[in-house]
Write an enzyme that holds these catalytic residues in place. Structure first.
Site, short mmCIF file in Angstrom:
data_model
loop_
_atom_site.label_atom_id
_atom_site.label_comp_id
_atom_site.label_asym_id
_atom_site.label_seq_id
_atom_site.Cartn_x
_atom_site.Cartn_y
_atom_site.Cartn_z
N GLY A 237 28.25 60.61 8.00
CA GLY A 237 29.84 60.32 7.24
C GLY A 237 30.59 59.94 8.33
O GLY A 237 31.79 59.35 8.20
N MET B 246 17.85 61.87 10.01
CA MET B 246 19.49 61.86 10.40
C MET B 246 19.65 63.32 11.02
O MET B 246 19.25 64.26 10.66
CB MET B 246 20.24 62.10 9.16
CG MET B 246 20.48 60.81 8.29
SD MET B 246 21.03 59.62 9.37
CE MET B 246 22.74 60.14 10.01
N HIS C 193 22.39 50.58 7.73
CA HIS C 193 22.18 51.97 7.19
C HIS C 193 23.25 52.24 6.29
O HIS C 193 24.37 52.39 6.18
CB HIS C 193 22.62 52.84 8.40
CG HIS C 193 22.65 54.41 7.97
ND1 HIS C 193 23.07 55.41 8.80
CD2 HIS C 193 21.87 55.19 6.75
CE1 HIS C 193 22.56 56.63 8.39
NE2 HIS C 193 22.26 56.50 7.00
N GLY D 243 24.49 62.04 17.16
CA GLY D 243 24.65 62.90 18.34
C GLY D 243 23.78 62.63 19.44
O GLY D 243 23.51 63.31 20.09
N HIS E 143 23.50 48.58 14.85
CA HIS E 143 23.39 49.74 13.85
C HIS E 143 24.61 49.21 13.03
O HIS E 143 25.67 49.51 13.61
CB HIS E 143 23.22 50.85 14.32
CG HIS E 143 22.88 51.77 13.33
ND1 HIS E 143 21.64 52.11 12.38
CD2 HIS E 143 23.80 52.85 12.96
CE1 HIS E 143 21.86 53.01 11.58
NE2 HIS E 143 22.95 53.64 11.79
N ASP F 123 26.64 51.08 10.07
CA ASP F 123 26.89 52.16 9.13
C ASP F 123 27.73 51.80 7.98
O ASP F 123 28.97 51.77 8.19
CB ASP F 123 27.65 53.22 9.97
CG ASP F 123 26.61 54.01 10.72
OD1 ASP F 123 26.86 54.29 11.91
OD2 ASP F 123 25.49 54.37 10.17
N SER G 212 25.84 51.96 17.45
CA SER G 212 26.40 52.03 16.20
C SER G 212 27.58 51.46 16.40
O SER G 212 28.50 52.20 17.04
CB SER G 212 26.40 53.50 15.37
OG SER G 212 27.53 53.69 14.72
N ASP H 285 19.27 59.22 14.35
CA ASP H 285 20.54 58.92 14.00
C ASP H 285 21.48 60.10 14.23
O ASP H 285 21.51 60.81 13.29
CB ASP H 285 20.78 57.95 12.98
CG ASP H 285 22.21 57.16 12.86
OD1 ASP H 285 22.69 56.64 11.82
OD2 ASP H 285 23.26 57.69 13.79
N MET I 219 29.32 53.02 4.69
CA MET I 219 29.72 54.34 3.94
C MET I 219 30.79 53.83 2.65
O MET I 219 31.83 52.98 2.79
CB MET I 219 30.42 55.12 4.91
CG MET I 219 29.78 55.45 6.03
SD MET I 219 30.49 56.40 7.17
CE MET I 219 29.38 56.63 8.76
N MET J 212 24.78 54.17 3.35
CA MET J 212 25.01 55.63 2.88
C MET J 212 26.05 55.45 1.68
O MET J 212 27.11 55.46 1.74
CB MET J 212 25.87 56.17 4.08
CG MET J 212 24.94 56.55 5.32
SD MET J 212 26.05 57.08 6.79
CE MET J 212 25.98 55.54 7.40
N GLY K 201 30.84 59.47 12.99
CA GLY K 201 30.46 59.19 14.39
C GLY K 201 30.73 60.23 15.11
O GLY K 201 31.98 61.09 14.60
C1 DX5 Z 1 26.64 58.89 10.87
C2 DX5 Z 1 26.10 57.52 11.15
C3 DX5 Z 1 25.56 57.36 12.91
C4 DX5 Z 1 26.81 57.58 13.69
C5 DX5 Z 1 26.27 57.62 14.88
O1 DX5 Z 1 26.61 58.97 9.56
O2 DX5 Z 1 25.00 57.26 10.35
O3 DX5 Z 1 25.21 56.16 12.91
O4 DX5 Z 1 27.87 56.79 13.38
O5 DX5 Z 1 27.45 58.03 15.90
P1 DX5 Z 1 27.06 59.11 17.22
O6 DX5 Z 1 26.00 58.62 17.85
O7 DX5 Z 1 28.62 59.31 17.61
O8 DX5 Z 1 26.73 60.35 16.27
ZN ZN Z 2 23.88 55.40 11.07
#
Ligand code: DX5
Ligand code: ZN
Length: 229
Positions: A143, A138, A67, A178, A34, A36, A9, A176, A38, A69, A145
């Site tokens: 929201g 999820m 992705h 952690g 990936h 993200d 990501s 996705d 937002m 969001m 990383g």
């Molecule tokens: C969170 C995102 C994830 C996140 C992943 O909302 O959708 O893709 O950035 O980052 P890590 O792997 O550090 O949780």
């Molecule tokens: Zn994501």
């Protein structure tokens, strides 16, 4: 079981060196990138949008996994496909017309993906399972990383795998949030085959190639010899 895919990501990458970070991930042997997106409304954070998707498209030939969001994703799915997305994933909680929007992604030429937050039951996906090429579980509340993995996701993956084996066996099961070398194996054993990794790959502690090699080792796969950039 499908081959295991790993995709970084970029939200956790050094955005001032985004091209170099993507090149390092690509030469380390990741399978996709990936993105993200937002909007500050569906999630309490604002990241990036179409211009970054277009720039990343130029930086790599790897598949782009977007992705979304955002609220009202139906307004933007075609434009992300035009920007170069290969997979466009929408949140079941954000879209009133799921069937129409997933069909629109497919008609625009990309793979439709559907995702749900940790608190949303799998039953919300029931009617659209046959329409998608990827279901994203999820394992953090979306929201940001760098958050901690929610272990409840493991049982959710196991239940979803059973549903997909029956109703859409070629669909990818993505997780996705952690994801680390310490938990990825348990998720594979539960039935997941596609992983997003942010802070586990882009971190000050480890070079990208070392981080990817650690994940591959945890999966039980050989690391790819890369030319370190
Ligand atoms: C969170 C995102 C994830 C996140 C992943 O909302 O959708 O893709 O950035 O980052 P890590 O792997 O550090 O949780
Ligand atoms: Zn994501």
């Amino acid at each position: 079981m499908q081959p295991i895919w790993i995709g970084p990501s970029i939200i956790t990458a050094d955005l001032l060196r985004l091209g170099a970070e993507i090149a390092a991930a690509e030469s380390a042997g990741v399978d996709y990138i990936h993105l993200d997106v937002m909007d500050g409304r569906f999630v309490p954070n604002i990241s990036f949008g179409l211009p970054i998707a277009e720039a990343v498209r130029k930086a790599t030939r790897l598949p782009l996994d977007v992705h979304l969001m955002i609220v009202e994703p139906e307004k933007y799915v075609e434009r992300f496909v035009e920007a170069g997305a290969d997979v466009v994933t929408i949140h079941v909680e954000a879209c009133v017309h799921l069937h129409r929007t997933l069909r629109a992604i497919a008609e625009a030429g990309a793979t439709p993906g559907i995702t749900l937050n940790p608190g949303t039951p799998l039953s919300t996906l029931e009617e659209v399972i046959p329409l998608v090429g990827e279901v994203l579980v999820m394992s953090v509340n979306p929201g940001f990383g760098g958050q901690s993995f929610i272990p409840l996701a493991i049982d959710k993956v196991r239940r979803l795998r059973a549903i997909l084996d029956e109703r859409n066996p070629t669909c990818r099961l993505q997780v996705d949030g952690g994801i680390k070398a310490s938990n990825i194996r348990r998720l594979i054993d539960a039935g997941a085959d596609t992983f997003v990794v942010g802070s586990a790959v882009f971190s000050p502690e480890l070079l990208v190639a070392q981080a990817v090699a650690e994940l591959r080792a945890a999966i039980g796969e050989p690391a790819i010899q890369s030319v370190e950039s």
